[in-house]
Design an enzyme around this catalytic site. Sequence first.
Site, PDB file in Angstrom:
ATOM      1  N   CYS A   1       5.266   4.001  -3.627  1.00  0.00           N
ATOM      2  CA  CYS A   1       6.563   4.686  -3.479  1.00  0.00           C
ATOM      3  C   CYS A   1       7.514   3.795  -4.167  1.00  0.00           C
ATOM      4  O   CYS A   1       7.530   3.355  -5.392  1.00  0.00           O
ATOM      5  CB  CYS A   1       7.040   5.020  -2.104  1.00  0.00           C
ATOM      6  SG  CYS A   1       8.189   6.574  -2.089  1.00  0.00           S
TER       7      CYS A   1
ATOM      8  N   HIS B   1       2.293   8.465  -1.009  1.00  0.00           N
ATOM      9  CA  HIS B   1       2.018   7.480   0.106  1.00  0.00           C
ATOM     10  C   HIS B   1       0.447   7.577   0.572  1.00  0.00           C
ATOM     11  O   HIS B   1       0.010   8.731   1.221  1.00  0.00           O
ATOM     12  CB  HIS B   1       2.893   7.641   1.218  1.00  0.00           C
ATOM     13  CG  HIS B   1       4.375   7.340   1.327  1.00  0.00           C
ATOM     14  ND1 HIS B   1       4.502   6.062   1.656  1.00  0.00           N
ATOM     15  CD2 HIS B   1       5.489   7.979   0.620  1.00  0.00           C
ATOM     16  CE1 HIS B   1       6.027   5.980   1.522  1.00  0.00           C
ATOM     17  NE2 HIS B   1       6.459   7.015   0.904  1.00  0.00           N
TER      18      HIS B   1
ATOM     19  N   GLU C   1      -1.013   6.176   2.802  1.00  0.00           N
ATOM     20  CA  GLU C   1      -1.490   5.690   4.185  1.00  0.00           C
ATOM     21  C   GLU C   1      -1.244   6.846   5.256  1.00  0.00           C
ATOM     22  O   GLU C   1      -1.926   6.812   6.252  1.00  0.00           O
ATOM     23  CB  GLU C   1      -0.460   4.524   4.392  1.00  0.00           C
ATOM     24  CG  GLU C   1       0.776   4.830   4.591  1.00  0.00           C
ATOM     25  CD  GLU C   1       1.695   4.872   3.381  1.00  0.00           C
ATOM     26  OE1 GLU C   1       2.902   4.622   3.037  1.00  0.00           O
ATOM     27  OE2 GLU C   1       1.056   4.778   2.148  1.00  0.00           O
TER      28      GLU C   1
END
Length: 509
Positions: free
Chosen positions: A79, A167, A169
């Site tokens: 990001c 993202h 994660e």
Amino acid sequence: MTEKIIILDFGSQYTQLIGRRLRELNVYCEIHPFHKIPPLDAGVKGIILSGSPFSVCDADAPQIDLSAIKGRFPLLAVCYGAQYIARQFGGEVLPSKIREYGRAKLHIKDRAAVLLQGVTDDSQVWMSHGDTIVRLPEGYCTIASTGDVDHAAFTVPGEPTFALQFHPEVYHSTEGAKILKNFVQHVCGCRCDWTPAAFVESTVAALKIKLGDDRVVLGLSGGVDSSVAAVLLHKAIGKNLYCIFVDNGLLRKNEFEQVMESYRDMGLNVVGVRAAHEFLSQLAGVTDPEQKRKTIGRVFIEIFDREAHTIENVKWLAQGTIYPDVIESVSVNGPSATIKSHHNVGGLPERMHLKVVEPLRMLFKDEVRRVGKTIQVKPELLGRHPFPGPGLGIRVLGELTEEKVHILQEADAVFIDALKREGLYDKVWQAATILLPVRSVGVMGDERTYEYTVALRAVTSTDGMTADWAHLPCEFLANVSNDIINKVKGVNRVVYDISSKPPATIEWE
């Protein structure tokens, strides 16, 4: 030397999630502020740049010198990190015409890209940014895009540098774990062998060297962290570990006796100290939450110091500090604002002139439990919900009195016992009962009552950093409410807290 991934934090709300995902892949990692890059020794296998609440277009956007990193270490930029690399090396980043938040479908443009091996075309990913990369630096290659983002993922030919505008994660990136695994395993060459058993072996060996024949004192709380820390230290130094468990009068009903009984056959050298009167007398008239915490902390330090001085030649103070405590104490933009102070054993090292040892300081809460299971800590200790250092002192809102603490202990016991009886205790991260400084009118039989209100709080979480309110069955809550009102004198109203963290905190004070 332990291999590790370094995560450089630009302030993203998701940074800890990156760390957690890597730990789940059995890869050791550390999170550091972007402006405090640790020594890049031989154990560093790769580096990840996190997202950020800043825009790379801002005049005060975080800046980092990548000359010692990019092209020299495997690098994954996420990001903000991706946009920073694009902008710093000749690309163009502009505010998005449409702010890009939420789900998107990833279209893979380069099937040979090692980072995306095994990832399904049109896999769901999670976007969370207000800027977008409109042009890559010369020579950089796009490896994936989405319907709205041309350069959703890119790489730098000839060097192990990859970047993602989404993202990987977060839970909503359905194959994000696969992307992270590709990075750590196939780009960085990590062995992925950092397991609880490996942690125990290396930690015990390191503690033996560090502590030698020195004596160590540890403040036990009956909770997961201090219990696991105690057993690890006991494995390393045996009888040279001295544990002190202080009853501050703010524990749960019968907790002091139950915890002492739990430790009795674990081989630990534990001294129990009853000090309820000392705490409650010092708390008389105190209503401010922060002042209550500081008073409880101060009295704890005085009592712990007094007891510890009965042990000769103590050189170390052991603490059950865990990784979220470490991360939260460091802010990307300088010292963080104090949300609430925690007493635990803060201030003791200076007062007692002791060195500090923290065997769990690099573990998340769930990792502490896995380590505890590996070293055979009792399930009833490992399964205990987190409990604040100041105890019920911050669950009685307003002034503390012996009567109020007693009311809360009784109501709390009804709630916790019901959770265990109905098989719900292990399904929530933390449960609490809070005594509110509110009296309301009620009717019991033919009599009018004017008594206290208690709030029930139960949350689900993984590490306590974020939490959602637990959706307990309505019938269960109705039964608990009925039992509390019928069995606990002084309470005529029960409410259930349905706020999440953030914006609320788990505790009320």
